[in-house]
Design an enzyme around this catalytic site. Structure first.
Site, PDB file in Angstrom:
ATOM      1  N   GLY A   1     -38.426 -25.447  53.190  1.00  0.00           N
ATOM      2  CA  GLY A   1     -37.787 -24.851  52.027  1.00  0.00           C
ATOM      3  C   GLY A   1     -36.284 -24.773  52.214  1.00  0.00           C
ATOM      4  O   GLY A   1     -35.627 -23.829  51.770  1.00  0.00           O
TER       5      GLY A   1
ATOM      6  N   GLY B   1     -33.818 -24.192  49.185  1.00  0.00           N
ATOM      7  CA  GLY B   1     -33.987 -23.006  48.344  1.00  0.00           C
ATOM      8  C   GLY B   1     -32.859 -22.005  48.509  1.00  0.00           C
ATOM      9  O   GLY B   1     -31.874 -22.239  49.216  1.00  0.00           O
ATOM     10  N   GLN B   2     -33.016 -20.851  47.863  1.00  0.00           N
ATOM     11  CA  GLN B   2     -31.962 -19.827  47.829  1.00  0.00           C
ATOM     12  C   GLN B   2     -31.551 -19.392  49.228  1.00  0.00           C
ATOM     13  O   GLN B   2     -30.364 -19.405  49.568  1.00  0.00           O
ATOM     14  CB  GLN B   2     -32.438 -18.608  47.038  1.00  0.00           C
ATOM     15  CG  GLN B   2     -31.389 -17.507  46.944  1.00  0.00           C
ATOM     16  CD  GLN B   2     -31.944 -16.183  46.446  1.00  0.00           C
ATOM     17  OE1 GLN B   2     -33.101 -15.871  46.674  1.00  0.00           O
ATOM     18  NE2 GLN B   2     -31.111 -15.409  45.773  1.00  0.00           N
TER      19      GLN B   2
ATOM     20  N   ILE C   1     -39.265 -31.013  50.065  1.00  0.00           N
ATOM     21  CA  ILE C   1     -40.319 -31.721  49.353  1.00  0.00           C
ATOM     22  C   ILE C   1     -39.694 -32.766  48.445  1.00  0.00           C
ATOM     23  O   ILE C   1     -38.513 -32.673  48.093  1.00  0.00           O
ATOM     24  CB  ILE C   1     -41.199 -30.760  48.530  1.00  0.00           C
ATOM     25  CG1 ILE C   1     -40.353 -29.982  47.514  1.00  0.00           C
ATOM     26  CG2 ILE C   1     -41.960 -29.809  49.444  1.00  0.00           C
ATOM     27  CD1 ILE C   1     -41.162 -29.121  46.560  1.00  0.00           C
TER      28      ILE C   1
ATOM     29  N   TYR D   1     -47.183 -12.394  43.199  1.00  0.00           N
ATOM     30  CA  TYR D   1     -46.117 -12.497  44.196  1.00  0.00           C
ATOM     31  C   TYR D   1     -46.313 -11.436  45.279  1.00  0.00           C
ATOM     32  O   TYR D   1     -46.302 -11.737  46.479  1.00  0.00           O
ATOM     33  CB  TYR D   1     -44.765 -12.322  43.506  1.00  0.00           C
ATOM     34  CG  TYR D   1     -43.579 -12.312  44.432  1.00  0.00           C
ATOM     35  CD1 TYR D   1     -43.080 -13.495  44.968  1.00  0.00           C
ATOM     36  CD2 TYR D   1     -42.931 -11.122  44.763  1.00  0.00           C
ATOM     37  CE1 TYR D   1     -41.979 -13.491  45.813  1.00  0.00           C
ATOM     38  CE2 TYR D   1     -41.834 -11.104  45.599  1.00  0.00           C
ATOM     39  CZ  TYR D   1     -41.356 -12.298  46.117  1.00  0.00           C
ATOM     40  OH  TYR D   1     -40.262 -12.283  46.953  1.00  0.00           O
TER      41      TYR D   1
ATOM     42  N   LYS E   1     -47.494 -11.728  49.274  1.00  0.00           N
ATOM     43  CA  LYS E   1     -46.642 -11.254  50.361  1.00  0.00           C
ATOM     44  C   LYS E   1     -47.414 -10.325  51.308  1.00  0.00           C
ATOM     45  O   LYS E   1     -47.235 -10.380  52.534  1.00  0.00           O
ATOM     46  CB  LYS E   1     -45.413 -10.542  49.798  1.00  0.00           C
ATOM     47  CG  LYS E   1     -44.407 -11.483  49.141  1.00  0.00           C
ATOM     48  CD  LYS E   1     -43.923 -12.562  50.083  1.00  0.00           C
ATOM     49  CE  LYS E   1     -42.891 -13.469  49.470  1.00  0.00           C
ATOM     50  NZ  LYS E   1     -42.484 -14.565  50.388  1.00  0.00           N
TER      51      LYS E   1
ATOM     52  N   ILE F   1     -31.845 -10.569  47.166  1.00  0.00           N
ATOM     53  CA  ILE F   1     -30.774 -11.230  47.907  1.00  0.00           C
ATOM     54  C   ILE F   1     -29.658 -11.656  46.956  1.00  0.00           C
ATOM     55  O   ILE F   1     -29.910 -12.291  45.928  1.00  0.00           O
ATOM     56  CB  ILE F   1     -31.294 -12.457  48.672  1.00  0.00           C
ATOM     57  CG1 ILE F   1     -32.461 -12.069  49.594  1.00  0.00           C
ATOM     58  CG2 ILE F   1     -30.176 -13.114  49.469  1.00  0.00           C
ATOM     59  CD1 ILE F   1     -32.105 -11.073  50.665  1.00  0.00           C
TER      60      ILE F   1
END
Length: 320
Positions: free
Chosen positions: A8, A11-12, A35, A143, A147, A173
């Site tokens: 990842g 990503g962010q 990916i 979500y 987690k 974040i």
């Protein structure tokens, strides 16, 4: 950590974490996993090795681990909270089935694994003020459910198979490098973009709804310092509370107004985002992270706002 795979990496968090790890451990020792359709670009692409690493393909992950002699995996593959609610099956496939693949690879090839959890792992029944490290976790979003499962499954592999699994529960974040991308706390990034560009901001969260937040430099340090921590000091392994600041939309608006007096904001509350926000902590108690691996944040709201406004002004070539 000798050789690190960041899954990842575009990503962010992944994009900035990959660059920070390369600074600390050397470019050739940090592989940017991605990916198809989300290939690294610019400095991320040119600065070190990269490889296709799709968490839904365990054999592919194993090949990358063997090829690059990986001993540490940062698994950042996940859908953000709002996006996950619209695609629950995909959220589970990436977040849990993908994690299972990674943990199996880690077990077989003796890798340490970091897979972040979130304030989303809590729920409406969790104490909201100074949320304890060990407390009730009954989230009602896919979500959040994923987690909690991440924390439990990572703990299982640690205690059952001896895999070195570690994680923190990230707050929202804030970053000037990565634009908002489908999270409940994204307003806290978007508001700075609007303020710097002289645009009126429409906030999707009610004025006085407080949530835990963290500036990206602190998030990167937490991710790295936990993995560098002496394992003999760790009582917990997965799901460490890490805190930095807690604020509401109204609070950050008034901080920005001190530097941007013409900045305007209105409210158009998004029911889904608001319901998610209300189920999350106002502020977490992170004394376990402080005691077990020396965690301390560096950025509060004032310092974050100052840096965000400065960095975004430079980014867009605009005066402060």
């Amino acid at each position: 950590m000798r050789n690190i795979l960041v899954i990842g990496s575009t990503g962010q968090i992944g994009s900035e974490l990959t660059m920070e790890l390369r600074k600390r451990y050397g470019n050739k020792h940090v592989v940017a996993g991605y990916i198809h359709g989300a290939e690294p670009k610019g400095e991320l692409r040119e600065g070190g090795p990269m490889a296709v690493a799709d968490v839904t393909d365990g054999e592919q992950i194993a090949q990358v681990v063997k090829q690059h002699d990986i001993d540490t995996i940062y698994n950042l593959a996940a859908l953000l909270s709002v996006v996950a609610e619209s695609r629950p099956r995909l959220a589970w496939k990436i977040g849990i089935d993908g994690l299972f693949n990674i943990l199996e690879v880690a077990r077989e090839h003796h890798c340490a694994v970091f897979t972040p959890s979130s304030i989303g792992s809590f729920g409406t029944e969790t104490p909201h003020d100074m949320t304890p490290q060990d407390t009730i976790q009954r989230p009602r979003t896919i979500y959040g459910i994923s987690k909690v499962t991440t924390e439990l499954l990572s703990d299982y592999y640690h205690y059952k198979y001896g895999v070195d699994t570690r994680s923190v529960r990230f707050p929202g974040i804030i970053s000037y490098l990565t634009p908002p991308g489908g999270g409940t706390t994204d307003y806290a990034v978007d508001i700075f973009y609007h303020a710097v560009q002289g645009k009126k901001f429409t906030c999707p969260i009610e004025a006085n709804t407080r949530m835990d937040m963290m500036y990206m430099p602190d998030a990167l340090r937490a991710s790295i310092e936990l993995m560098e921590a002496d394992p003999s000091r760790l009582v917990h392994h997965n799901g460490f509370n890490v805190a930095a600041m807690s604020f509401s939309p109204d609070m950050v608006y008034h901080v920005i107004k001190k530097s941007k007096p013409n900045f305007e904001m209105e409210y158009q509350v998004d029911p889904l985002k608001q319901s998610i926000a209300e189920s999350w902590p106002d502020m977490m108690d992170d004394h376990c992270a402080q005691e077990e691996w020396g965690w301390q944040h560096e950025y509060d709201l004032i310092a974050t706002a100052k840096d965000m406004l400065e960095k975004l002004s430079l980014k867009f070539g605009l005066p402060l």
